[in-house]
Structure formats: C-alpha cells, structure tokens
Design a protein around this motif. Sequence first.
Motif, PDB file in Angstrom:
ATOM      1  N   LEU A  20       0.828  -1.210   0.000  1.00  7.57           N
ATOM      2  CA  LEU A  20       0.000   0.000   0.000  1.00  7.57           C
ATOM      3  C   LEU A  20       0.861   1.259   0.000  1.00  7.57           C
ATOM      4  O   LEU A  20       0.500   2.265  -0.632  1.00  7.57           O
ATOM      5  CB  LEU A  20      -0.942  -0.016   1.198  1.00  7.57           C
ATOM      6  N   ALA A  21       1.998   1.216   0.688  1.00  5.09           N
ATOM      7  CA  ALA A  21       2.897   2.376   0.663  1.00  5.09           C
ATOM      8  C   ALA A  21       3.459   2.591  -0.734  1.00  5.09           C
ATOM      9  O   ALA A  21       3.651   3.739  -1.172  1.00  5.09           O
ATOM     10  CB  ALA A  21       4.035   2.177   1.667  1.00  5.09           C
ATOM     11  N   ALA A  22       3.729   1.497  -1.455  1.00  2.00           N
ATOM     12  CA  ALA A  22       4.204   1.624  -2.833  1.00  2.00           C
ATOM     13  C   ALA A  22       3.149   2.286  -3.704  1.00  2.00           C
ATOM     14  O   ALA A  22       3.453   3.158  -4.530  1.00  2.00           O
ATOM     15  CB  ALA A  22       4.583   0.249  -3.389  1.00  2.00           C
ATOM     16  N   TRP A  23       1.888   1.887  -3.518  1.00  5.04           N
ATOM     17  CA  TRP A  23       0.808   2.519  -4.280  1.00  5.04           C
ATOM     18  C   TRP A  23       0.683   4.006  -3.940  1.00  5.04           C
ATOM     19  O   TRP A  23       0.530   4.846  -4.826  1.00  5.04           O
ATOM     20  CB  TRP A  23      -0.519   1.802  -4.003  1.00  5.04           C
ATOM     21  N   ASP A  24       0.770   4.341  -2.659  1.00  8.30           N
ATOM     22  CA  ASP A  24       0.638   5.745  -2.258  1.00  8.30           C
ATOM     23  C   ASP A  24       1.768   6.586  -2.844  1.00  8.30           C
ATOM     24  O   ASP A  24       1.547   7.712  -3.312  1.00  8.30           O
ATOM     25  CB  ASP A  24       0.634   5.854  -0.734  1.00  8.30           C
ATOM     26  N   ALA A  25       2.996   6.048  -2.832  1.00  6.38           N
ATOM     27  CA  ALA A  25       4.133   6.778  -3.393  1.00  6.38           C
ATOM     28  C   ALA A  25       3.968   6.942  -4.891  1.00  6.38           C
ATOM     29  O   ALA A  25       4.268   8.007  -5.459  1.00  6.38           O
ATOM     30  CB  ALA A  25       5.434   6.044  -3.076  1.00  6.38           C
ATOM     31  N   PHE A  26       3.465   5.903  -5.551  1.00  4.99           N
ATOM     32  CA  PHE A  26       3.270   6.009  -6.991  1.00  4.99           C
ATOM     33  C   PHE A  26       2.195   7.039  -7.327  1.00  4.99           C
ATOM     34  O   PHE A  26       2.344   7.813  -8.288  1.00  4.99           O
ATOM     35  CB  PHE A  26       2.888   4.655  -7.594  1.00  4.99           C
ATOM     36  N   LEU A  27       1.108   7.050  -6.574  1.00  7.63           N
ATOM     37  CA  LEU A  27       0.046   8.024  -6.828  1.00  7.63           C
ATOM     38  C   LEU A  27       0.573   9.454  -6.707  1.00  7.63           C
ATOM     39  O   LEU A  27       0.182  10.342  -7.484  1.00  7.63           O
ATOM     40  CB  LEU A  27      -1.117   7.807  -5.868  1.00  7.63           C
ATOM     41  N   HIS A  28       1.465   9.677  -5.771  1.00 10.91           N
ATOM     42  CA  HIS A  28       2.080  10.998  -5.627  1.00 10.91           C
ATOM     43  C   HIS A  28       2.871  11.345  -6.886  1.00 10.91           C
ATOM     44  O   HIS A  28       2.814  12.491  -7.371  1.00 10.91           O
ATOM     45  CB  HIS A  28       2.989  11.017  -4.401  1.00 10.91           C
ATOM     46  N   VAL A 148       8.908   0.919 -11.677  1.00  7.71           N
ATOM     47  CA  VAL A 148       9.394   1.156 -13.035  1.00  7.71           C
ATOM     48  C   VAL A 148       8.607   2.280 -13.696  1.00  7.71           C
ATOM     49  O   VAL A 148       9.184   3.174 -14.339  1.00  7.71           O
ATOM     50  CB  VAL A 148       9.311  -0.136 -13.872  1.00  7.71           C
ATOM     51  N   THR A 149       7.280   2.267 -13.533  1.00 11.31           N
ATOM     52  CA  THR A 149       6.457   3.311 -14.141  1.00 11.31           C
ATOM     53  C   THR A 149       6.764   4.673 -13.525  1.00 11.31           C
ATOM     54  O   THR A 149       6.795   5.694 -14.236  1.00 11.31           O
ATOM     55  CB  THR A 149       4.966   2.981 -13.981  1.00 11.31           C
ATOM     56  N   ALA A 150       7.001   4.717 -12.222  1.00  8.56           N
ATOM     57  CA  ALA A 150       7.356   5.982 -11.583  1.00  8.56           C
ATOM     58  C   ALA A 150       8.642   6.549 -12.173  1.00  8.56           C
ATOM     59  O   ALA A 150       8.756   7.755 -12.395  1.00  8.56           O
ATOM     60  CB  ALA A 150       7.499   5.790 -10.078  1.00  8.56           C
ATOM     61  N   LEU A 151       9.606   5.690 -12.460  1.00  6.73           N
ATOM     62  CA  LEU A 151      10.842   6.140 -13.118  1.00  6.73           C
ATOM     63  C   LEU A 151      10.547   6.642 -14.531  1.00  6.73           C
ATOM     64  O   LEU A 151      11.126   7.634 -14.988  1.00  6.73           O
ATOM     65  CB  LEU A 151      11.860   5.009 -13.156  1.00  6.73           C
ATOM     66  N   ASP A 152       9.635   5.960 -15.217  1.00  5.76           N
ATOM     67  CA  ASP A 152       9.268   6.373 -16.573  1.00  5.76           C
ATOM     68  C   ASP A 152       8.553   7.722 -16.595  1.00  5.76           C
ATOM     69  O   ASP A 152       8.509   8.393 -17.634  1.00  5.76           O
ATOM     70  CB  ASP A 152       8.369   5.311 -17.228  1.00  5.76           C
ATOM     71  N   LEU A 153       7.966   8.120 -15.462  1.00  4.70           N
ATOM     72  CA  LEU A 153       7.235   9.384 -15.398  1.00  4.70           C
ATOM     73  C   LEU A 153       8.140  10.580 -15.091  1.00  4.70           C
ATOM     74  O   LEU A 153       7.697  11.721 -15.206  1.00  4.70           O
ATOM     75  CB  LEU A 153       6.138   9.305 -14.332  1.00  4.70           C
ATOM     76  N   PRO A 159       8.533  13.813  -9.782  1.00  2.00           N
ATOM     77  CA  PRO A 159       9.779  13.726  -9.019  1.00  2.00           C
ATOM     78  C   PRO A 159      10.327  12.304  -9.078  1.00  2.00           C
ATOM     79  O   PRO A 159       9.566  11.354  -9.308  1.00  2.00           O
ATOM     80  CB  PRO A 159       9.344  14.085  -7.593  1.00  2.00           C
ATOM     81  N   PRO A 160      11.623  12.122  -8.886  1.00  2.87           N
ATOM     82  CA  PRO A 160      12.167  10.763  -8.824  1.00  2.87           C
ATOM     83  C   PRO A 160      11.429   9.962  -7.754  1.00  2.87           C
ATOM     84  O   PRO A 160      11.135  10.500  -6.676  1.00  2.87           O
ATOM     85  CB  PRO A 160      13.638  10.974  -8.451  1.00  2.87           C
ATOM     86  N   PRO A 161      11.102   8.715  -8.026  1.00  2.00           N
ATOM     87  CA  PRO A 161      10.382   7.934  -7.017  1.00  2.00           C
ATOM     88  C   PRO A 161      11.222   7.789  -5.758  1.00  2.00           C
ATOM     89  O   PRO A 161      12.440   7.622  -5.829  1.00  2.00           O
ATOM     90  CB  PRO A 161      10.170   6.573  -7.700  1.00  2.00           C
ATOM     91  N   PRO A 162      10.594   7.870  -4.595  1.00  2.00           N
ATOM     92  CA  PRO A 162      11.347   7.762  -3.342  1.00  2.00           C
ATOM     93  C   PRO A 162      12.005   6.396  -3.216  1.00  2.00           C
ATOM     94  O   PRO A 162      11.538   5.403  -3.796  1.00  2.00           O
ATOM     95  CB  PRO A 162      10.280   7.983  -2.270  1.00  2.00           C
ATOM     96  N   GLU A 163      13.063   6.364  -2.442  1.00  2.00           N
ATOM     97  CA  GLU A 163      13.829   5.123  -2.289  1.00  2.00           C
ATOM     98  C   GLU A 163      12.973   3.948  -1.810  1.00  2.00           C
ATOM     99  O   GLU A 163      13.124   2.834  -2.327  1.00  2.00           O
ATOM    100  CB  GLU A 163      14.998   5.351  -1.337  1.00  2.00           C
ATOM    101  N   PRO A 164      12.049   4.135  -0.840  1.00  2.00           N
ATOM    102  CA  PRO A 164      11.228   2.986  -0.428  1.00  2.00           C
ATOM    103  C   PRO A 164      10.423   2.372  -1.567  1.00  2.00           C
ATOM    104  O   PRO A 164      10.238   1.153  -1.595  1.00  2.00           O
ATOM    105  CB  PRO A 164      10.317   3.580   0.655  1.00  2.00           C
ATOM    106  N   LEU A 165       9.935   3.187  -2.490  1.00  2.00           N
ATOM    107  CA  LEU A 165       9.214   2.649  -3.641  1.00  2.00           C
ATOM    108  C   LEU A 165      10.148   1.840  -4.527  1.00  2.00           C
ATOM    109  O   LEU A 165       9.792   0.753  -4.998  1.00  2.00           O
ATOM    110  CB  LEU A 165       8.559   3.774  -4.445  1.00  2.00           C
TER     111      LEU A 165
END
Length: 278
Positions: A20-28, A148-153, A159-165
């Motif tokens: 769920l934290a990964a989803w929340d970080a991605f949504l951001h 991976v998608t967060a990096l593609d965005l 912003p760069p995806p946070p390290e936990p993601l």
Amino acid sequence: MESAHGLAGGGRASVEPRVLAAWDAFLHCADAADLNCDSGAPGQRAHDLCVQLGLWTEHRAVHDLVTSARGGARGTPPDVHLVRDAVVATHRNASRAEVLSALRRRRDAVSIYFKNFDEALDLAPAVSAFGRIPLLSVLVGEAYLLAVTALDLVPCGSPPPPEPLQQAGLAALCEVLGALAVDAGLTGSAAFRTPSGGWGFAASEDGWTVRDLGSQLPGGTVIEGDEADLLGLAAGRLDGPRLLRSRRIRAQQLTGLLRFAPLADLPWTPGATLLRLP
C-alpha cells in the motif's frame, strides 16, 4: 527479513504495508506528471502508462485475480502487450481526472483485498500478467510495475520515485522471479544490491525465499548498482553491457543467472533483460 515461500509466504501482515505504501508513493508521482508528455517507456505517453495500471470496467485487476484463484487458475497467462494495447486504446481519450481516479480505484481495490478477503486465497495460484503464481505474490509483484512506471514518469515532470518505492520494486522483482522459478522447477539464487541494501531470492525444490539484504554482501550471484539503474535495466530501459562496462552496475558470479535462463523466454517474466546479462 526472510520468508519461507517468498514475501507472500511471510503472510499478508508483512507485505500489506509495503504494497500500500508503494501505491501511495506512486500516486504521488502520477499526480505530478504531465500525462500528455512522452514517457521514459519507448512509444508511450505518461497517459498510456497510467491507464494500464488503472482499474476500469473491463479491466478489473484484483477482482479478476480473485476469480482466477477461486477457479483453480485455469487458462493461460494473458498476452501482456495485447492487454496493454487494448486498455490504452479503449481509454485513449480519458481525461486526466479519469485516469488518476482509475489509479486510486486500483489502489483501493488492493486495500479492500487485504481487509475483506480470506487469507486462504493468498497462496492460491492465479493466472496473471506475471504467469501462474500465488495471488499474494502477484499483488506484491505489482510494486515492481509501480516503481518502473514511476521512473518512466520522471521525464514528464514527476519527481524521482522515493527510495522505499524503488526498494519495494526490487523486492517485488525477487518475489515474482522466485515464484516463477519454483513453478518452472528451477533452482538457484540471485541478489540485487544497492547502496542502501537491496533484495535477494533463492529457489529450491521446497519453495523460494526472499530476503532484505540490509548491510550484507551476499555470496553467489549479485548484481550491484543504484536502484534506478537496476530497475531500468530489469525493464529494458537501459543497456546492460554498457552499464557493466562503465561500472554503473557491477556483477559477482554473473553466470549464476544462467540457471534462470528459461524464464527469460517467457513473455510474462519481469526482469528478463537482467536474466539475459550473462
């Protein structure tokens, strides 16, 4: 942290917060992106990438996984590219608000699964975009797609995806590769080490384990580099030999990946480019 049958075998209590934290970080990350911009994925806009991860009327994600697990995981894994193209084509003209809403619905559907569905389903095989692996392994594995998608965005203003993601993405990659290896009757181990830790997996006749490396440098096959480089290489965004020559990534006993070579030929295996490095 190590679990006897991958992260999924550790039970939902150990994976629910990470997923769920990964989803929340991605949504951001998605909220900050210009969805009309060309992404880091060749030939795809940010809009296309986010549409693929959304929950739509004809693309119900978690509901379909539950149905598959309850039905004995019958059928063959879908063609990932055909499914992607169909969803993107159907929602090509969806508004930004609709796309972001579909992403939130997908996250909420995952949360509902953890709260309302019996844990007996967690280890039941389900036919998925990752092949036929336990349902909970699929939900864990989706963090790889999110990272991976967060990096593609990032080229689209995100912003760069946070390290936990990114760490969750590497853990998810290990989970799925371990599950696929066991399903294919393959044994062996590999680890992806980063400056802040990383993850490794081992497959045996009895199942697979996934562990947080922490500060340890494991023996055997290890690929070492920044999280973004390892994820970019796994997704085919970066050139492995070039990264090795420049030492942006470093390898120990790389030939150990040959044990998993059969997985690289399956269309649903994530990280296939990593497995082809030898």
